[in-house]
Write a protein that holds these residues in place. Sequence first.
Motif, PDB file in Angstrom:
ATOM      1  N   GLU A 195      61.187  -3.039  -3.622  1.00  0.00           N
ATOM      2  CA  GLU A 195      61.892  -2.250  -2.613  1.00  0.00           C
ATOM      3  C   GLU A 195      63.392  -2.445  -2.729  1.00  0.00           C
ATOM      4  O   GLU A 195      63.872  -3.465  -3.235  1.00  0.00           O
ATOM      5  CB  GLU A 195      61.484  -2.688  -1.197  1.00  0.00           C
ATOM      6  CG  GLU A 195      60.094  -2.278  -0.796  1.00  0.00           C
ATOM      7  CD  GLU A 195      59.124  -3.445  -0.896  1.00  0.00           C
ATOM      8  OE1 GLU A 195      59.471  -4.539  -0.423  1.00  0.00           O
ATOM      9  OE2 GLU A 195      58.029  -3.253  -1.466  1.00  0.00           O
ATOM     10  N   TYR A 216      66.604  -2.385  -0.101  1.00  0.00           N
ATOM     11  CA  TYR A 216      67.050  -2.277   1.290  1.00  0.00           C
ATOM     12  C   TYR A 216      68.552  -2.150   1.333  1.00  0.00           C
ATOM     13  O   TYR A 216      69.279  -2.848   0.617  1.00  0.00           O
ATOM     14  CB  TYR A 216      66.617  -3.519   2.085  1.00  0.00           C
ATOM     15  CG  TYR A 216      65.209  -3.416   2.606  1.00  0.00           C
ATOM     16  CD1 TYR A 216      64.131  -3.682   1.771  1.00  0.00           C
ATOM     17  CD2 TYR A 216      64.974  -3.062   3.928  1.00  0.00           C
ATOM     18  CE1 TYR A 216      62.832  -3.575   2.240  1.00  0.00           C
ATOM     19  CE2 TYR A 216      63.679  -2.962   4.412  1.00  0.00           C
ATOM     20  CZ  TYR A 216      62.612  -3.208   3.562  1.00  0.00           C
ATOM     21  OH  TYR A 216      61.336  -3.091   4.017  1.00  0.00           O
ATOM     22  N   ASP A 266      64.979   0.496   4.789  1.00  0.00           N
ATOM     23  CA  ASP A 266      64.270   0.566   3.511  1.00  0.00           C
ATOM     24  C   ASP A 266      64.684   1.857   2.829  1.00  0.00           C
ATOM     25  O   ASP A 266      64.368   2.954   3.287  1.00  0.00           O
ATOM     26  CB  ASP A 266      62.757   0.554   3.759  1.00  0.00           C
ATOM     27  CG  ASP A 266      61.987   0.561   2.451  1.00  0.00           C
ATOM     28  OD1 ASP A 266      62.626   0.639   1.373  1.00  0.00           O
ATOM     29  OD2 ASP A 266      60.740   0.485   2.494  1.00  0.00           O
TER      30      ASP A 266
END
Lengths: 368, 285, 291
Positions: free
Chosen positions: A58, A60, A65
């Motif tokens: 991911e 961020y 997100d």
Amino acid sequence: MIDIRSVSKTFSNGTVVLNDVSLRIAKGELVALLGPSGSGKTTLLRVVAGLERPDQGEIYFGDTDATRLSARERQVGFVFQHYALFRHMTVFGNIAFGLEVRPQAARPDKAEIRNRVEQLLDLVQIGFLADRYPSQLSGGQRQRVALARALAIEPQVLLLDEPFGALDAKVRRDLRRWLRRLHDTLGITAVLVTHDQEEAMEVADRVVVMNQGRIEQVDVPDHIYDHPSSPFVYQFLCNVNKLACRVHRGQAEIDSGLFIPLGEEYAQIEDTPGLMFVRPFDIEITSPDHPGTFPATFGHQAMLGPMVRLELIMASGQILEAEVTRARHGALNLRPGTPVGVLVKQKKLYLTEDIPVPTSGRVGGGTH
Amino acid sequence: MTPPPPSKPRWNFSRSGTLPGFGLTLGLTLFYLSLLVLMPLAGVFFKTAGLSGAAFMAKAFNDRALAAYRLSFGSALTAAMINMVAGLLVAWVLVRYRFLGKKLLDAMVDLPFALPTAVAGIALTAIYAPNGWLGSRLVPLGIQVAFTPLGIVVAMIFIGLPLVVRTVEPVLQDLDTQLEEAALTLGATRIQVFVRVILPILLPALLTGFALAFARGLGEYGSVIFIAGNMPSVSEIAPLLIVIQLEQYDTLGATAIAAVMLVFSFLLLLVINLLQVWRQQRFHH
Amino acid sequence: MRVPSSEMPFLSNRSPLLSEPLWVRIILLLLALLFLGSFLLLPLLVVFGEALSQGVTVYLAALTTPDALAAIRLTLLTAAIVVPCNMVFGLAAAWCIAKFRFPGRGLLTTLIDLPFSVSPVVAGLIFMLMFGAQGWLTPWIQTFHVKIVFAVPGIVLVTLFVTVPFIARELIPLMEEQGVDDEESAIMLGASGWQTFWRVTLPNVRWGLMYGVLLCNARAMGEFGAVSVISGHIRGSTNTMPLHVEILYNEYEFAAAFAVASLLALLALVTLAVKTYLQWHYRKQLRAMGH
């Protein structure tokens, strides 16, 4: 500010470009991604920008997100290596583009756009070029336009992909310093990709050394230079002599019958292969009879501005590179074939068994 | 298809120093061109120069001739505009999409270059004639293609399409993907990227393709005459009028119309060359 | 600098970010296929369909009438004269334009392209004006007892005119791109001008030359408008294949007209096939040269 969590990516041809990469970048920090071509640094930058989608992991931005957000929604400023300026627009048009494509509600009015563009032109010191087309500009000017264009959308993050890679050495050095000052003025979070260690060391708050899709080391420039965490970082940061050796009871045999004493920690090790790194300016050259030295023959020399690079030939024919100041070089009065004594002031030893072998399958095939 | 022209002519080194054969080849080229192209073309203007102003007007701009120009221009313009859109679509699909049979499709685009125009003409007529393959389905809908100006447009679309596709294709191919990425990071939507970034870059090539297709349509004869119907003042194109005048031994009338057509050809050639210069100047670093 | 992507979406050869939504891609592709299918593929199919509509016997009979055979012979003869002439011209023109710098160079290039923008009918007409009944060169040419208009020389002349640019315009950009380094090295190594041309230049441009020859040949065999004006349509003597198609068609012998047309369509298909092959070869050569 930017939090990269376990990002991996494999290209369709099977190349692993990013292998479980994690990195946190603080607000206002300027971080350099440093590595050879194919190390994955550009891909990592593109993943952060939303120009590539990671297979895993991911991204961020702060608490948001951003992994699923498109490049358009991320509000990042991206500066391309080859500028990617719109050839059919003037400098003004290029910089105004990001404001003009905003949806009606968020778009500033014409006067406001003009105002903002003029401010940016002043900021990057090219106000007099506003009406020119990109093809009429020099490389350095184009890069300034690209930067102003990226800043126009007031990005949360500024991403620069080898921004000075296509410029000649002098312009590159000037722009580099200018970018550092600009960053200090704006205080924007910035990530810079480069394969030039000097550039990374000079500009960045922190340097991230990448190799084969992994992060090798993250640290402030001084520390990374003094304490490279792996043979790769050691070799990549500067020109270095790499000597294959055999470690035996506190000594390293770097040439047949030629032993260099090692520290306490190697006293118990017997007959183990290793790699020794010696930086050229950690080699002292003396007269051959000087105690604590080993013999070599002077081969030839190259003038590198204030320093002189000397080629030293060891008994086996192996070559060592040393760098000394001009004054020292003058004092030594060397001729090709002169026997000398070599003193290694500082060295770094890695046992072969401790050197990590890259686990990823096929690596390489970068973007440059 | 054609090897791409070099992006920048390399003027910076002298080419005439060591190589032999300049005089011979230049001489041969000039001789061949003069004999085969310049001299015959000049004949048209010598011949028309022999006419008085009024006689020329009567021959070149009588009602029938004016109708023929209007038809030729109108059809060629319509066909070129349709081709500009369709050609961009085909080039887009060929450059950016991947699908089964793409190579075949790519080769087929050049069919109008390779297929003799007379063959294209009778084939299109067979398709669009009221009893033809498509015509029999279109006529009940009230669409009559063959033997009307619409048929002329269809034939001109056929012959002009590859000109647009092959002009736009290389530019689209060379379009730096980073330009689109840059626009996206700056917040543009896909439609904005297309309209504000891609289209302006393609514009000179599109206009060149348009001009080429227009010029080709204007002069086209073989593929048009079968499908046109050839009714004087209704579906009679200018080149056909020249042929008819010749068949009636009115050489002067034919020549006058040919002179008008030639002037337009030269103007178009000039426009195409200027477009090329514009492209070179503004779009190359 | 195209980055190979892990996920090239269906139907697209670019990253998902730079691809249109799937439904847009499908619609655009279908539109393109529909357009090309109805405007290009259908006419081709119709030619063969109509040609064989009366059966193979009629088809073969149409191709073997004396008039048809004469037309085929004349078409081949014309191409056999025109292509070599334009090949020599194309090589000469490309040599002086691409390898030398001189004033008027751009103008010369435009002149070579000129026949492209002249209507074929006008091309026929200009030779009528020169050699026709009141032609300004007719008195002179008659002293040689040669007939040009309504005869084979006229057909050859107009075909030469309309195909002038084909080979030259393939060779000029190619030779220009290749520069003069190879030739200059050959000369320095002691080769003569001719040796340099045969052993260095010609091999370097052979694919482009073949490509130009191919296109020139297709046009030479297929030219209609210009030839139609000057030939006089004399059956068995000044009828080329395209003209023969027209005559048959106007006499409502559709199957026969399409039969002869199918031969020309076959020529077009062969041209396209060879063209594709040449392009493929040319790209391979480029890649081998490290481009």
